[in-house]
Design a protein around this motif. Structure first.
Motif, mmCIF file in Angstrom:
data_model
loop_
_atom_site.group_PDB
_atom_site.id
_atom_site.type_symbol
_atom_site.label_atom_id
_atom_site.label_comp_id
_atom_site.label_asym_id
_atom_site.label_seq_id
_atom_site.Cartn_x
_atom_site.Cartn_y
_atom_site.Cartn_z
ATOM 1 N N SER A 16 -25.775 32.391 -9.400
ATOM 2 C CA SER A 16 -25.028 32.860 -10.559
ATOM 3 C C SER A 16 -24.803 31.708 -11.533
ATOM 4 O O SER A 16 -25.016 30.540 -11.197
ATOM 5 N N ASP A 17 -24.348 32.044 -12.732
ATOM 6 C CA ASP A 17 -24.016 31.016 -13.718
ATOM 7 C C ASP A 17 -22.906 30.100 -13.216
ATOM 8 O O ASP A 17 -22.890 28.910 -13.526
ATOM 9 N N GLU A 18 -21.985 30.639 -12.429
ATOM 10 C CA GLU A 18 -20.910 29.823 -11.870
ATOM 11 C C GLU A 18 -21.468 28.757 -10.922
ATOM 12 O O GLU A 18 -20.953 27.637 -10.860
ATOM 13 N N ASP A 19 -22.542 29.099 -10.207
ATOM 14 C CA ASP A 19 -23.182 28.115 -9.330
ATOM 15 C C ASP A 19 -23.795 26.978 -10.138
ATOM 16 O O ASP A 19 -23.781 25.823 -9.700
ATOM 17 N N VAL A 20 -24.311 27.281 -11.318
ATOM 18 C CA VAL A 20 -24.870 26.249 -12.182
ATOM 19 C C VAL A 20 -23.766 25.291 -12.623
ATOM 20 O O VAL A 20 -23.945 24.066 -12.623
ATOM 21 N N VAL A 21 -22.607 25.825 -12.953
ATOM 22 C CA VAL A 21 -21.469 24.989 -13.340
ATOM 23 C C VAL A 21 -21.057 24.088 -12.179
ATOM 24 O O VAL A 21 -20.813 22.891 -12.360
ATOM 25 N N ARG A 22 -20.993 24.651 -10.970
ATOM 26 C CA ARG A 22 -20.639 23.848 -9.791
ATOM 27 C C ARG A 22 -21.673 22.746 -9.545
ATOM 28 O O ARG A 22 -21.324 21.614 -9.213
ATOM 29 N N LEU A 23 -22.934 23.073 -9.708
ATOM 30 C CA LEU A 23 -23.992 22.089 -9.531
ATOM 31 C C LEU A 23 -23.832 20.948 -10.535
ATOM 32 O O LEU A 23 -23.901 19.780 -10.167
ATOM 33 N N ARG A 24 -23.610 21.267 -11.792
ATOM 34 C CA ARG A 24 -23.439 20.239 -12.818
ATOM 35 C C ARG A 24 -22.299 19.295 -12.450
ATOM 36 O O ARG A 24 -22.421 18.076 -12.564
ATOM 37 N N ARG A 25 -21.193 19.853 -11.990
ATOM 38 C CA ARG A 25 -20.031 19.053 -11.609
ATOM 39 C C ARG A 25 -20.366 18.143 -10.424
ATOM 40 O O ARG A 25 -20.012 16.967 -10.415
ATOM 41 N N GLN A 26 -21.073 18.675 -9.445
ATOM 42 C CA GLN A 26 -21.417 17.884 -8.265
ATOM 43 C C GLN A 26 -22.402 16.766 -8.606
ATOM 44 O O GLN A 26 -22.288 15.644 -8.091
ATOM 45 N N VAL A 27 -23.362 17.057 -9.467
ATOM 46 C CA VAL A 27 -24.313 16.021 -9.891
ATOM 47 C C VAL A 27 -23.565 14.913 -10.620
ATOM 48 O O VAL A 27 -23.782 13.723 -10.367
#
Length: 146
Positions: free
Chosen positions: A23-34
């Protein structure tokens, strides 16, 4: 980019952090983790911005064209350098023509056509493994001398 570079073969049990991309929320979480991983490794703001942008593009491609999948974040060491390696894995239809898909302006789904080629330019290393009908794995790396 070194032509001999190959992505690591790390799995979750070997220290890779695996994040779903559904989901788009997973993309946001990924960006934060990176971002958090890059800050922890001492990367500067410009390097962080480049890789976060590339990660965002590749994650969105995983969702849009691969039907979702996962991202793997691995801290890697190669010789005197350390880095962050990001892999984006999907079980979608694969890519018929990699060179065409990497060319600026090409899109198969109505986007700007900058995703794969742009991600390749933003990273220090880029590798793609795909075949029609067998999914796609795109791996990028950003290196830092320590």
């Amino acid at each position: 980019m070194s032509p001999a570079w190959q992505p690591s073969r790390a799995t979750a049990r070997e220290g890779a952090q695996v994040l779903p991309l559904l989901s788009d929320e997973d993309v946001v979480r990924l960006r934060r983790q990176v971002r958090d991983s890059m800050v922890a490794m001492g990367f500067g703001l410009i390097e962080q911005t480049k890789i976060i942008t590339a990660a965002s593009e590749l994650a969105r491609n995983t969702l849009r064209y691969g039907g979702g999948g996962e991202a793997r974040i691995v801290h890697v060491r190669e010789g005197l350098r350390q880095g962050l390696e990001l892999s984006f894995v999907d079980a979608g239809p694969g890519i018929d023509d990699i060179s065409l898909a990497l060319s600026d302006g090409y899109t198969s789904g109505g986007g700007l056509g900058l995703g794969l080629g742009g991600a390749k330019r933003l990273a220090d290393a880029f590798h793609i493994d795909t075949a029609p009908g067998s999914g796609t794995t795109v791996t990028i790396a950003k290196w830092k001398l320590f």
